[in-house]
Design a protein around this motif. Structure first.
Motif, PDB file in Angstrom:
ATOM      1  N   MET A 289       0.820  -1.207   0.000  1.00  0.00           N
ATOM      2  CA  MET A 289       0.000   0.000   0.000  1.00  0.00           C
ATOM      3  C   MET A 289       0.858   1.263   0.000  1.00  0.00           C
ATOM      4  O   MET A 289       0.478   2.292  -0.565  1.00  0.00           O
ATOM      5  CB  MET A 289      -0.929  -0.029   1.214  1.00  0.00           C
ATOM      6  CG  MET A 289      -1.895   1.135   1.357  1.00  0.00           C
ATOM      7  SD  MET A 289      -1.242   2.567   2.282  1.00  0.00           S
ATOM      8  CE  MET A 289      -0.992   1.866   3.907  1.00  0.00           C
TER       9      MET A 289
ATOM     10  N   SER B   1      -0.357   4.259  -3.891  1.00  0.00           N
ATOM     11  CA  SER B   1      -0.765   5.288  -2.941  1.00  0.00           C
ATOM     12  C   SER B   1      -0.544   6.680  -3.510  1.00  0.00           C
ATOM     13  O   SER B   1       0.130   6.854  -4.523  1.00  0.00           O
ATOM     14  CB  SER B   1       0.015   5.136  -1.627  1.00  0.00           C
ATOM     15  OG  SER B   1       1.367   5.554  -1.815  1.00  0.00           O
TER      16      SER B   1
ATOM     17  N   ASP C 222      -5.469   2.484  -0.402  1.00  0.00           N
ATOM     18  CA  ASP C 222      -4.749   3.493   0.355  1.00  0.00           C
ATOM     19  C   ASP C 222      -5.462   3.787   1.679  1.00  0.00           C
ATOM     20  O   ASP C 222      -6.633   4.166   1.695  1.00  0.00           O
ATOM     21  CB  ASP C 222      -4.649   4.769  -0.480  1.00  0.00           C
ATOM     22  CG  ASP C 222      -3.592   5.727   0.034  1.00  0.00           C
ATOM     23  OD1 ASP C 222      -3.304   5.685   1.234  1.00  0.00           O
ATOM     24  OD2 ASP C 222      -3.070   6.516  -0.773  1.00  0.00           O
TER      25      ASP C 222
ATOM     26  N   SER D  12      -3.997  -0.195  -7.264  1.00  0.00           N
ATOM     27  CA  SER D  12      -4.164  -0.510  -5.842  1.00  0.00           C
ATOM     28  C   SER D  12      -4.006  -2.009  -5.701  1.00  0.00           C
ATOM     29  O   SER D  12      -4.008  -2.753  -6.698  1.00  0.00           O
ATOM     30  CB  SER D  12      -5.541  -0.071  -5.327  1.00  0.00           C
ATOM     31  OG  SER D  12      -6.568  -0.848  -5.921  1.00  0.00           O
TER      32      SER D  12
END
Length: 493
Positions: free
Chosen positions: A131, A137, A233, A399
């Motif tokens: 992450m 992020s 995130d 992501s």
């Protein structure tokens, strides 16, 4: 420290030798050190056992109080918090370096020697590191992780956690966010609370006691269990929490135990005496206002509640619900995508998940119907291996939720709808690629006009129907998805 212990006269004697050999005058010495702004900070704190600072620089918390760089062993708390005065020296980055990002605090709790649980705790940390990469992020915040464990967990996890932190430190050079760690042992809490620390399960009450361990400069923290995976995130959790009322005055924020149907779903539908709100609160991914826990004497409230309430089924979660009932002004909610579970009824079509919570060992299960969580976890491990071998630029998607791939995502999605369900329309859209069919069955409607189909087979539909109070009979006729049809009959026969 040893440097401190030798005494001021001995230290200064040695320091006088450092200027002579190579001819640095006091003036040039001052000039060389000026960019580093060496400062001394006095903190009254229970000092954590810190693993050090990664990347050669010390991060600065959001309130600009420096993180202690020294450490001491925790002393037993006794009947109240005992503080130690800790004098530390902190070196910040030179002015010409990139400025330090604001810092957010997260904590993770793990106790016992369960190898599968320990493996999942390692996977959770892997998901945090994934992450924090620039690929997954916005790089708005750095993170400090506070690990709370017992001796058994420390034995099997600490080496692996430090190895992963070293990897995270190397990734900072590739525009990733930084991750620093500190470690606490639960012995100090056991010295104060005794067996109450382990109410319901080993270390189960630690989340409600962590404010007694954490340093005073921490204002708020997000707590995780070892059975979770962060798939987007974490900044999104804080952003959504602020929209939901997390404004600096709250002590607690978490998601509901379940979402739909209101007041008739989830564990607290049967155990209403400890329930807050319509559906109760879940103790998965939880925000704690550490500053407010001290301000409102949460320790005093908890000590009284441990004596007052005898029927406790879910440890810390029950006490969170009880506190919310007594002090609703100190509580706000998180959206359900901050704590997605198989039985939470969260519509992730509306809000994609940020944290997956594999309670009841879902991530390690091979049971039919939820084994897709195990497949998802294996995919997370594979992405982390890709990160280790080829770097963050090779990670797929934007992501972790995106990067695992559509087939893995949709496999997990099929496990989320059984207890309380997505609507027939969204169910059809989600399952179209699988070409699933259902057979005709009979169930009972939740309201006078609508029914949510919570199953994709006759047996599951019957189980769903049996859990709902009998009302106006509704006939649900389904053909091959997505062509779902429904008609309400006036005659129950």
């Amino acid at each position: 420290s040893l440097w401190d212990g030798v005494g001021e006269q001995t230290r200064r004697g040695l320091m006088n030798t450092l200027i002579r050999p190579w001819g640095l005058s006091p003036k040039s010495l001052t000039y060389l050190l000026a960019p580093y702004r060496i400062t001394t900070t006095t903190l009254a704190t229970l000092a954590p056992i810190s693993s050090g600072v990664s990347g050669g620089a010390i991060s600065t918390p959001m309130d600009s109080t420096h993180i202690p760089s020294a450490s001491t062993s925790l002393q037993p708390l006794g009947t109240s918090i005992q503080t130690q005065v800790l004098v530390t020296s902190t070196i910040t980055r030179p002015p010409n370096n990139e400025s330090v990002r604001p810092l957010r605090h997260i904590s993770m709790m793990m106790c016992g020697r369960n190898q599968e649980y320990a493996h999942q705790a390692t996977r959770w940390l892997k998901s945090i590191i994934l992450m924090l990469t620039a690929k997954y992020s916005k790089a708005a915040f750095d993170y400090h992780l506070w690990v709370i464990w017992d001796d058994a967990a420390e034995d099997i996890l600490k080496h692996q956690f430090l190895r992963l932190q070293n990897l995270s430190s190397r990734l900072e050079n590739e525009n990733s966010r930084s991750l620093t760690m500190s470690f606490f042992n639960v012995r100090a809490l056991e010295a104060k609370y005794g067996k109450a620390v382990n109410l319901f399960a080993r270390c189960a009450m630690v989340p409600l006691m962590q404010h007694e361990l954490l340093p005073p400069y921490i204002k708020e923290i997000q707590l995780f269990g070892a059975d979770e995976v962060v798939v987007d995130d974490l900044d999104l959790v804080w952003e959504e929490a602020k929209r939901m009322g997390w404004d600096g005055t709250k002590l607690l924020a978490c998601a509901e135990e379940c979402v739909e149907p209101r007041s008739t779903c989830g564990f607290y539908n049967k155990r209403k005496m400890n329930r807050f709100g319509h559906n109760g609160l879940a103790s998965g991914s939880t925000m704690f206002g550490i500053e407010n826990m001290r301000k409102h004497d949460f320790s005093g409230w908890l000590a009284g509640a441990l004596k007052k309430y005898r029927v406790i089924d879910n440890g810390d979660q029950d006490f969170m619900n009880i506190y919310a009932r007594e002090h609703p002004e100190h509580v706000s909610l998180l959206q359900c995508n901050a704590d997605v579970r198989t039985d939470g009824g969260c519509d992730i079509e509306a809000m994609p998940p940020i944290v997956l919570h594999g309670n009841r060992q879902t991530f390690s299960s091979t049971k039919k119907g939820i084994s897709q969580w195990r497949a998802f976890g294996n995919r997370v491990d594979a992405l982390f291996e890709l990160l280790e071998t080829k770097g963050p630029k090779e990670l797929p998607g934007t992501s972790l939720w995106d990067g695992v791939g559509e087939q893995t995502r949709r496999g997990l999605i099929t496990t989320l709808m059984r207890p309380w369900g997505l609507s027939p329309k969204s169910l059809a859209d989600l399952l179209t690629p699988f070409k699933l069919t259902t057979t005709t069955t009979t169930t009972h409607q939740i309201s006078s006009s609508e029914v949510s189909l919570g199953a994709v087979s006759t047996s599951l539909a019957r189980a769903y129907a049996s859990s709902i109070d009998t009302g106006t009979s509704t006939f649900v006729a389904t053909t091959a998805l997505p062509e779902l049809t429904k008609s309400t009959l006036s005659n129950p026969a």
